[in-house]
Design a protein around this motif. Sequence first.
Motif, PDB file in Angstrom:
ATOM      1  N   GLU A  40       0.823  -1.082   0.044  1.00 38.46           N
ATOM      2  CA  GLU A  40       0.153  -0.102  -0.073  1.00 38.46           C
ATOM      3  C   GLU A  40       0.983   1.345   0.082  1.00 38.46           C
ATOM      4  O   GLU A  40       0.479   2.103  -0.706  1.00 38.46           O
ATOM      5  N   SER A  41       1.879   1.202   0.836  1.00 36.88           N
ATOM      6  CA  SER A  41       2.709   2.583   0.623  1.00 36.88           C
ATOM      7  C   SER A  41       3.351   2.712  -0.463  1.00 36.88           C
ATOM      8  O   SER A  41       3.702   3.738  -0.955  1.00 36.88           O
ATOM      9  N   ALA A  42       4.062   1.569  -1.130  1.00 32.56           N
ATOM     10  CA  ALA A  42       4.543   1.664  -2.339  1.00 32.56           C
ATOM     11  C   ALA A  42       3.764   2.141  -3.492  1.00 32.56           C
ATOM     12  O   ALA A  42       4.176   3.108  -4.289  1.00 32.56           O
ATOM     13  N   LEU A  43       2.641   1.575  -3.549  1.00 24.88           N
ATOM     14  CA  LEU A  43       1.505   2.214  -4.522  1.00 24.88           C
ATOM     15  C   LEU A  43       1.170   3.609  -4.094  1.00 24.88           C
ATOM     16  O   LEU A  43       0.870   4.404  -5.212  1.00 24.88           O
ATOM     17  N   GLU A  44       1.153   4.056  -2.978  1.00 27.60           N
ATOM     18  CA  GLU A  44       0.697   5.495  -2.620  1.00 27.60           C
ATOM     19  C   GLU A  44       2.070   6.413  -3.264  1.00 27.60           C
ATOM     20  O   GLU A  44       1.958   7.235  -3.896  1.00 27.60           O
ATOM     21  N   SER A  45       3.219   5.791  -3.198  1.00 22.99           N
ATOM     22  CA  SER A  45       4.220   6.654  -3.465  1.00 22.99           C
ATOM     23  C   SER A  45       4.313   6.552  -5.123  1.00 22.99           C
ATOM     24  O   SER A  45       4.610   7.307  -5.846  1.00 22.99           O
ATOM     25  N   TYR A  46       3.951   5.652  -5.826  1.00 25.40           N
ATOM     26  CA  TYR A  46       3.974   5.446  -7.279  1.00 25.40           C
ATOM     27  C   TYR A  46       2.897   6.264  -7.887  1.00 25.40           C
ATOM     28  O   TYR A  46       3.298   7.087  -8.993  1.00 25.40           O
TER      29      TYR A  46
END
Length: 375
Positions: A40-46
């Motif tokens: 979820e945090s990787a997708l938020e950054s992407y």
Amino acid sequence: MEFIDLGTQYEHISENIKSRIHAVLQHGAYIMGPEVAELESALESYVGVKHCITCANGTDALQLALMALNIGPGDAVFTTPFTFFATAEAISVLGATPVFVDIDESTYNLSPENLEDAIRNFDVSTGLTPKAVIAVNLFGLPADYEKIEPICEKYGLKLIEDAAQGFGGEINGRKACGFGDVSTTSFFPAKPLGCYGDGGALFTNDDKLAEVLRSLRVHGKGSDKYDNVRIGMNSRLDTIQAAILLEKLSIFSREVDQRNEVACRYLSGLPDQFVKPYIPEGFRSSWAQFTLMLDSTEARETLASSLKLNDIPSAVYYPISLHQQTAYKGKCVVHSAAMSEKVASRVLSLPMSPYLKKSDQEAVIQCLSSISETV
Ligand SMILES: *Cc1c(COP(=O)(O)O)cnc(C)c1O
């Protein structure tokens, strides 16, 4: 040649995928394990959005979005008739009514002009209250959110971006899944970012909405899971799928570039007699599909069978507009749908994936060129 080649990608990343899955088997937190929060945090950054909430699939993501916006019986939701069934199904399953608004003739996405007309001239005799709009990023191309967002604001409607096919797309540097009040995507294996089963996610910059979504995906939980404050769903992303997605996300940007290279070769190599996909200035598609439009249904059938004779797979997305589906007889409002009907009867999608071999693509172009000389 495959229509969507998932095998070659797996060959490239199989060792890392296996060790990611192995790590989950070792720690044993199969539900809501650490990989879910990490993803979820990787997708938020992407995407560049404050909150990502993963869930079980893209259909649930749409339903959760509508639930969080309190859409239900008596409410009207404007959407496109030229999309996968799930877009409208999520509206109907909650007792709300889809109002179908026709697509733009060059992008096949919801037309902002038709949308504004549908809102202004909404038929009050339906007894429905307009509440929201779901725009779809069809075939990977974002809908025209620079025009749709202000229309929704002007008329006080909530906007949901259905980016199930559109993860990785962009408008003037703004990434797909970052438009509207809340955005949804799908990790179904054949989507641009796919896992090895079902998966989905929601994105929003609204703290309150994010909190409601996190509650809704786990039976409407309150302070803990045996404190239920609203009626929700059971719609979590499996930890193993999150682990797989973390690995796939690490190569995703390159894959979107590769999809764009494949699309460029199709665009320059295919004969001009076929109507090719149109990407407006400033837009970037993630090319879930590469879709041609033919002159007629017969021409499409002829083309599909010639391709098949040459062992080239093709597919029709979508043969029936949603307002013409049996399930929607008497269950929807149609503002306009003529273009959608026309396009549904004429489109054909060609093999597309980041790993489509140049030689295979040459064979597709060759085959289409020789057919175009005979018709
Ligand atoms: C695939 C798709 C969905 C549904 O996603 P699932 O993960 O299969 O439930 C919704 N909308 C669109 C436009 C899709 O293409």
